[in-house]
Design an enzyme around this catalytic site. Sequence first.
Site, short mmCIF file in Angstrom:
data_model
loop_
_atom_site.label_atom_id
_atom_site.label_comp_id
_atom_site.label_asym_id
_atom_site.label_seq_id
_atom_site.Cartn_x
_atom_site.Cartn_y
_atom_site.Cartn_z
N GLU A 1 41.15 -75.44 -74.14
CA GLU A 1 40.01 -75.06 -73.30
C GLU A 1 39.30 -73.82 -73.84
O GLU A 1 38.08 -73.80 -73.99
CB GLU A 1 40.52 -74.79 -71.87
CG GLU A 1 39.43 -74.42 -70.88
CD GLU A 1 38.50 -75.59 -70.59
OE1 GLU A 1 38.98 -76.62 -70.09
OE2 GLU A 1 37.30 -75.48 -70.85
N ASP B 1 35.42 -73.68 -75.33
CA ASP B 1 34.39 -72.89 -74.66
C ASP B 1 33.78 -71.87 -75.62
O ASP B 1 32.56 -71.72 -75.71
CB ASP B 1 34.98 -72.15 -73.44
CG ASP B 1 35.52 -73.10 -72.38
OD1 ASP B 1 35.16 -74.30 -72.42
OD2 ASP B 1 36.30 -72.65 -71.53
N SER C 1 34.00 -79.61 -69.03
CA SER C 1 34.40 -78.36 -69.68
C SER C 1 33.55 -78.06 -70.89
O SER C 1 33.34 -76.91 -71.24
CB SER C 1 35.84 -78.49 -70.19
OG SER C 1 36.75 -78.16 -69.22
#
EC number: 3.4.14.10
Length: 634
Positions: free
Chosen positions: A299, A303, A549
């Site tokens: 994650e 990002d 995401s």
Amino acid sequence: MRFNLAPIICLSLALLTAAHPSPYILHEARSRTPAGWTHHRRHESSAMLPLRFGLKQSNMDRLEEFLYDVSHPESPNYGNHWTPAQIQEKFAPSSESIDAVRAWLVEAGIPLDSVRLSPSKAWIEAKVTVEDAERLLKTEYHVYQHESGKKHIACDSYHLPSHISSHVDIVTPSIHFDTIISKRNTQKVNRPAFAISPKKTHGAISMAKLSSNAALDSCSTQITPDCIRSLYGINYTPKSPTKNTFGIVEYTPSAYLQADLDMFASYFSTSSVGKSPNMVSIDGGVIQTDNVGFEYQGESDLDLQYAMTLVGSTQNVTLYQAGDLVEGATFNNFLDALDRTYCTTGGGDDPFTDAIYPDDYWIGYAGGPDCGIAKPANVISTSYGYNEADLSPSYTARQCAEYAKLGMMGVTFVYSSGDNGVAGGGNLCFTSDGYSSQDGTIFNPGFPASCPFVTTVGATQIKTGGSVTDAEIACQQTIFSGGGFSNHFSIPSYQKTVVQSYLKTQKPTYATSIWNSTGNSRAFPDISANGAGYIIAANGQWALVSGTSASTPVVASMLTLINDARITAGKKPIGFINPTIYSSSFASSFNDIVSGSNPGCGTGGFNASVGWDPVTGLGTPKFSQLMTKFMALP
Ligand SMILES: *[C@@H]1O[C@H](CO)[C@@H](O)[C@H](O)[C@H]1NC(C)=O
Ligand SMILES: *[C@@H]1O[C@H](CO)[C@@H](O)[C@H](O)[C@H]1NC(C)=O
Ligand SMILES: *[C@@H]1O[C@H](CO)[C@@H](O)[C@H](O)[C@H]1NC(C)=O
């Protein structure tokens, strides 16, 4: 569980006036038991219970009015954001609320020396027996057990005298459940509910293709930063990077690896090789490297790699790393760090849901709670979320109001809408008896996705075999775009027209018992962006990941570039954008997504369709049109 209302502030007897008895009314009720919990037994009546009353903040009935006043494109005050001091003064709980609650407790026979006011004057605590608590709140306390063995005390509903109810937001412990469940034998505390989904990639990605223009031919199977620039027409170099700010939030133990950022940058942004985000540690937040694996780095790597690349190497990215390795952190812990008043006088935290710092009971972060230590960035992107139903309405309301206050201060909050279509995280839906299960049929909206004061981002994809110039569809591969209708929040004025139009022309025929069909509830997402098959570098390997995401930091990056242009022109940052993007003059700034759907809960979900829909919102940004529209605003 600990309570940290340390110094006792003695009550002044003179303040206590006899309260007139008033009828009890229902204050809060829970219809659903969160995933994994079952009823264990009735609680002993002689056990002690530290009851806490969270006092109502002042002027909350005018919150939306104040927010729209500075963020509606036609308002004469557009962009005239508030200062933190102005916010605090407007919303602090009144002394009338403090006096009313403590007078009632003493009248009800609770000894004075067991009633305390927190130093922040936002909470009143009363140490009482379960029997007294049940009498005060006209309820029954039960012990619930989680599948992990952990126990929790809760009731199904509780009541307050009507003259007290109006002064209180929330009472704990009551209907709220601890939703940061630690897995046994691991340090994983707060995992992303919208976990991104890795695909087997070893050897499958042809990196040779990426260095040439031919890479754009592969965008339907492998998204790169160039694919994103090409899809949305992003062609802007920041001019005021020292004046602009952009924040990405990660929750420990999720953490990036510098080697992964560099591996990605060496292909996609050579000027960024060696560059790190500027980390702000919140409540013991650390870039841990002890736990390695896709679930820990995926994650954060995703990002940061896309955010840092899309805004370019001159614009610094702030990383808000929240929570230590023992307790982790929640959105409230993060908001405490941004806004001192939320930590103190705003009183958002619930010790049964949020992490409590300093953590001297365990072995974690001994500092904190970190209140007001971090300056909010102009745009803040978060790819984590809860299921709305796992939190109580008063808890979500307090937190959602905080996003509105930060919006009044000029901050744009961008949140993922979820990856399971109309189902919740873990593909959970509700059964008719209120339990969450993968066999449930009742839709399970996400939070903060359902908060009307954040901008919620859904996911799209390029059609199979299609190119960057073809119209995208709602994401149908690996994940389905989270979307639907809140059960906690009523519909904000900015989206009434488009949502009602959707419900008029596309009204789903599902039974009204499985979704909030009233037309009076907050609908999401607001906008969308590609979320299918992003190339990332994670743990030294290339991987393909999909999810809202991915869509969220991409949208946040575009908004950051728009802020740069506005700041360069001497204008204010865009702040809360929903009233603007839903206004009819902005309609041409989005590619309307009209095909695909978001199945879940044993249904086909909703369909993307002409105009706004609960799968892709208003559509994907057309960057240069969006830029032009925002630059035309004062
Ligand atoms: C970016 O951050 C680095 C490290 O904190 C700092 O030295 C640099 O001046 C920053 N650049 C800008 C444009 O703010
Ligand atoms: C539907 O949403 C409205 C507004 O948020 C809420 O008042 C109502 O309780 C919701 N219905 C259900 C069944 O949860
Ligand atoms: C979505 O579209 C399909 C095909 O047109 C239709 O059969 C289905 O009923 C639609 N679903 C909803 C929820 O409107």
